[in-house]
Design an enzyme around this catalytic site. Structure first.
Site, PDB file in Angstrom:
ATOM      1  N   HIS A   1      12.385  -8.139  11.533  1.00 48.73           N
ATOM      2  CA  HIS A   1      11.655  -9.132  10.938  1.00 48.73           C
ATOM      3  C   HIS A   1      11.277  -8.897   9.751  1.00 48.73           C
ATOM      4  CE1 HIS A   1       9.162  -5.448  10.579  1.00 48.73           C
ATOM      5  NE2 HIS A   1       7.641  -6.270  10.253  1.00 48.73           N
TER       6      HIS A   1
ATOM      7  N   ASP B   1       8.290 -10.351   7.049  1.00 45.23           N
ATOM      8  CA  ASP B   1       6.790  -9.935   7.146  1.00 45.23           C
ATOM      9  C   ASP B   1       6.448 -11.513   6.795  1.00 45.23           C
ATOM     10  OD1 ASP B   1       6.594  -7.535   6.917  1.00 45.23           O
ATOM     11  OD2 ASP B   1       6.657  -6.954   4.585  1.00 45.23           O
TER      12      ASP B   1
ATOM     13  N   HIS C   1      13.589  -6.539   7.878  1.00 45.03           N
ATOM     14  CA  HIS C   1      13.554  -5.096   8.091  1.00 45.03           C
ATOM     15  C   HIS C   1      13.291  -4.521   9.730  1.00 45.03           C
ATOM     16  CE1 HIS C   1       9.426  -6.435   6.524  1.00 45.03           C
ATOM     17  NE2 HIS C   1       9.077  -5.213   7.219  1.00 45.03           N
TER      18      HIS C   1
ATOM     19  N   ARG D   1       1.526  -1.267   1.777  1.00 42.51           N
ATOM     20  CA  ARG D   1       2.206  -2.194   1.166  1.00 42.51           C
ATOM     21  C   ARG D   1       1.083  -3.067   0.440  1.00 42.51           C
ATOM     22  NH1 ARG D   1       4.049  -5.699   6.166  1.00 42.51           N
ATOM     23  NH2 ARG D   1       1.408  -6.339   5.505  1.00 42.51           N
TER      24      ARG D   1
END
Length: 321
Positions: A146, A148, A296, A311
């Site tokens: 995907h 993000d 990723h 993150r």
């Protein structure tokens, strides 16, 4: 023209390498040389930098950056050079960077405004930091390809992930080059998807995290959005695929069954190891990826061990064709 033969392009007589060929009865699956990677591989190998060193990690993406301290207040010219390196390598890896949450956010803010995720748990003191804390009782479900937050009207341009605690083995993150994925497509497929849009939906992925009585509220806050299937990167001007199985509800135009098949066919371009680089995490490793140029996949192979990462995501522009 045979797929496996060296050929001259009709325009300009430019010699290109042999193209990978589709396996019989499996059109999305390619075999043979991925010659479309050669020019970018060689270009990256020739790059040199003034304020840090970069060791190429993958064929067309990934570089391990050394000679820089992310916990320090970096000069503007260093930030500008890191931005250029991000656009070139698509994902940067930094080792031995024991940054505090405050310094993590300070570094991320040098590249733009930060987003707050409405569904994922944050660091309790830093709402801009999403904390992924996995253990024997909280499993990792990020093991799907995907980009993000493509369900946002203005999705992330990039993300910076800091490893706090990692398992003794496993828990790697794999990145795949979306420029290379697009370049691998045959001309017929490129023509087919050139003007198509995909509908990206917040609730498609996060419905299970939102109580049923709040679905209408979340739908009002985050209505489904339309993004091009093929986008032009705002900084590099290069074309890249921008579809994933996690957040894309459908592609507009084809019937539902054909739309699902097309999503799957395009998503399979991500799977080629030739398009990928794999990061083995160590404590205080930092990864900074271009959320448009790569997808990723966080391997979920470490249960019941603990994996804790945080993150910060940087708001980007609206994707354009």
């Amino acid at each position: 023209m045979a797929e496996s033969a060296v050929a001259e392009r009709a325009a300009g007589g430019v010699v290109e390498g042999p193209r990978a060929a589709a396996l019989p009865d499996y059109p999305p699956l390619l075999t043979g040389p991925f010659a479309h990677l050669a020019a970018e591989r060689d270009r990256l190998a020739g790059l040199r930098w003034q304020h840090f060193d970069a060791r190429q990690a993958g064929v067309t993406l990934g570089a391990e950056i050394s000679g820089i301290d992310l916990g320090a207040e970096l000069a503007d010219e260093v930030i500008a050079e890191l931005r250029r390196a991000l656009h070139d390598y698509k994902v940067l890896f930094f080792r031995e960077q024991p940054v505090s949450p405050e310094r993590h956010l300070a570094f991320a803010r040098r590249f733009g405004d930060l987003e707050i995720h409405p569904a994922l748990r944050s660091n309790s003191e830093q709402p801009e930091l999403v904390r992924f804390e996995k253990s024997a009782t909280v499993s990792g479900y990020e093991n799907s390809w995907h980009h993000d937050v493509t369900w946002r009207e203005f999705p992330s341009m990039g993300a910076i992930l800091h490893a706090i605690s990692v398992p003794p083995i496993g828990g790697d993150t794999v990145f795949s080059d979306m420029y290379a994925a697009y370049d691998s497509l045959d001309q017929e497929t490129r023509d087919e998807i050139e003007n198509l849009d995909a509908i990206h939906d917040f609730l498609q992925a996060f419905r299970h995290l939102v109580p049923a009585d709040q679905h209408a509220e979340m739908r009002a806050r985050f209505p489904a959005v339309r993004h091009p299937v093929v986008c032009t990167h705002a900084a590099t001007g290069r074309r890249h695929l921008y579809v994933n199985r996690v957040f894309v509800q459908r592609i507009e135009g084809p019937a539902p069954e054909a739309s699902r098949a097309l999503i799957d066919r395009l998503a399979r371009t991500v799977d080629a190891p030739e398009h990928q680089v794999r990061l083995k995490w160590e404590p205080d490793t930092v990864a900074f990826w271009d959320n448009r140029a790569v997808q990723h996949y966080a391997a979920s192979d470490y249960w019941p061990h603990t994996r804790i990462v945080e993150r910060a995501s940087i708001v980007g522009p609206r994707p354009v064709r």
